[in-house]
Write a protein that holds these residues in place. Structure first.
Motif, mmCIF file in Angstrom:
data_model
loop_
_atom_site.group_PDB
_atom_site.id
_atom_site.type_symbol
_atom_site.label_atom_id
_atom_site.label_comp_id
_atom_site.label_asym_id
_atom_site.label_seq_id
_atom_site.Cartn_x
_atom_site.Cartn_y
_atom_site.Cartn_z
ATOM 1 N N VAL B 12 0.860 -1.176 0.000
ATOM 2 C CA VAL B 12 0.000 0.000 0.000
ATOM 3 C C VAL B 12 0.896 1.226 0.000
ATOM 4 O O VAL B 12 1.821 1.326 0.815
ATOM 5 C CB VAL B 12 -0.930 0.016 1.233
ATOM 6 N N ASP B 38 -6.157 -5.298 -14.523
ATOM 7 C CA ASP B 38 -7.289 -4.607 -13.903
ATOM 8 C C ASP B 38 -8.570 -5.337 -14.278
ATOM 9 O O ASP B 38 -8.624 -6.000 -15.322
ATOM 10 C CB ASP B 38 -7.345 -3.162 -14.401
ATOM 11 N N PRO B 83 -3.329 7.000 -7.844
ATOM 12 C CA PRO B 83 -4.407 6.024 -7.618
ATOM 13 C C PRO B 83 -4.726 5.172 -8.849
ATOM 14 O O PRO B 83 -5.124 4.016 -8.709
ATOM 15 C CB PRO B 83 -5.583 6.907 -7.216
ATOM 16 N N THR B 86 -3.266 1.640 -9.056
ATOM 17 C CA THR B 86 -3.762 0.534 -8.245
ATOM 18 C C THR B 86 -4.120 -0.615 -9.165
ATOM 19 O O THR B 86 -4.934 -0.458 -10.084
ATOM 20 C CB THR B 86 -4.998 0.979 -7.443
ATOM 21 N N SER B 87 -3.496 -1.776 -8.929
ATOM 22 C CA SER B 87 -3.659 -2.887 -9.851
ATOM 23 C C SER B 87 -2.942 -4.106 -9.294
ATOM 24 O O SER B 87 -2.302 -4.058 -8.244
ATOM 25 C CB SER B 87 -3.056 -2.514 -11.220
ATOM 26 N N SER B 113 -1.902 -1.142 -3.948
ATOM 27 C CA SER B 113 -2.974 -0.159 -3.728
ATOM 28 C C SER B 113 -2.351 1.195 -3.478
ATOM 29 O O SER B 113 -1.434 1.320 -2.661
ATOM 30 C CB SER B 113 -3.820 -0.552 -2.519
ATOM 31 N N ILE B 114 -2.867 2.190 -4.182
ATOM 32 C CA ILE B 114 -2.381 3.566 -4.017
ATOM 33 C C ILE B 114 -3.518 4.394 -3.406
ATOM 34 O O ILE B 114 -4.593 4.506 -4.002
ATOM 35 C CB ILE B 114 -1.967 4.182 -5.362
#
Lengths: 108, 115
Positions: B12, B38, B83, B86-87, B113-114
């Motif tokens: 994260v 994704d 963000p 995120t992937s 996760s961002i």
């Protein structure tokens, strides 16, 4: 631009059914077409196809390539719940181009 | 028999932070690549390498850097996390060089996760 299209996007069947997954492509410098199965983690390799008309088989799974019409199909006979996964098709040129996958769910 | 090893498995980050995703393979494969996955998008190629010292851009390279100083390692750097990055990230390798056509072996992935 090179592209790989899979259909259907998702599929729900009952155990014992037969399913056919499709992969069509438009690429330059075709080298091979690959099928993968992806469950929770990394894709695992199923088949590599390089020549038209030669069916590859592994148990209940089989696949064939048509280089004239630019598509491949993956058949699964007598489906089981363990076949539930995302099935990915990739065409190899000088790089690997993946389709978006077909999500298969097999109900008991 | 390790195959392709990715670290970390989960991470994260806060927006704007940088980090490096590690990928190592012990099969003496020439070809290595990074993908992001994704929902509904399949595997999209970020960068790839056909051998030590040679890298090239894939489909979605913006915001990522790579280098290939050895055959075994192919790290992926996020320069300033966003963000949209995120992937789930997969590293893969295959034997042979460019255009070989052989199947790739995949690592287990890094879920990023961002915030």
């Amino acid at each position: 631009e090179d592209k790989v299209v899979q259909s259907p996007l998702s599929l729900v069947v009952h155990e014992g059914d037969t399913v056919t997954l499709n992969c069509s492509y438009e690429v330059t410098n075709f080298r091979s077409l690959l099928w993968y199965k992806q469950e929770k983690k990394a894709p695992t390799f199923l088949f590599m196809l390089t020549s038209s008309g030669i069916e590859k088989k592994s148990g209940r799974l089989s696949s064939i390539l048509d280089k004239k019409e630019l598509f491949s199909i993956l058949n699964i006979t007598a489906t089981q719940t363990g076949d539930s996964a995302v099935y990915l098709c990739a065409v190899v040129t000088y790089k690997y181009i993946f389709g978006t996958g077909t999500r298969l769910k097999v109900l008991a | 028999n390790a195959g392709v090893t990715q670290t970390p498995k989960f991470q994260v980050l806060k927006t704007g932070q940088s980090m490096t995703l590690q990928c190592a393979q012990d099969m003496n494969h020439e070809y290595m690549s990074w993908y992001r996955q994704d929902p509904g998008m399949g595997l999209r190629l970020i960068h790839y390498s056909v051998g030590a010292g040679i890298t090239d851009q894939g489909e979605v390279p913006n915001g990522y850097n790579v280098s290939r100083s050895t055959t075994e390692d192919f790290p992926l750097r996020l320069l300033s996390a966003a963000p949209s990055q995120t992937s789930v990230y997969f590293c893969a390798s295959s034997r042979g060089g460019q255009g070989d056509g052989q199947p790739q072996h995949f690592g287990d992935g890094t879920r990023l996760s961002i915030l």
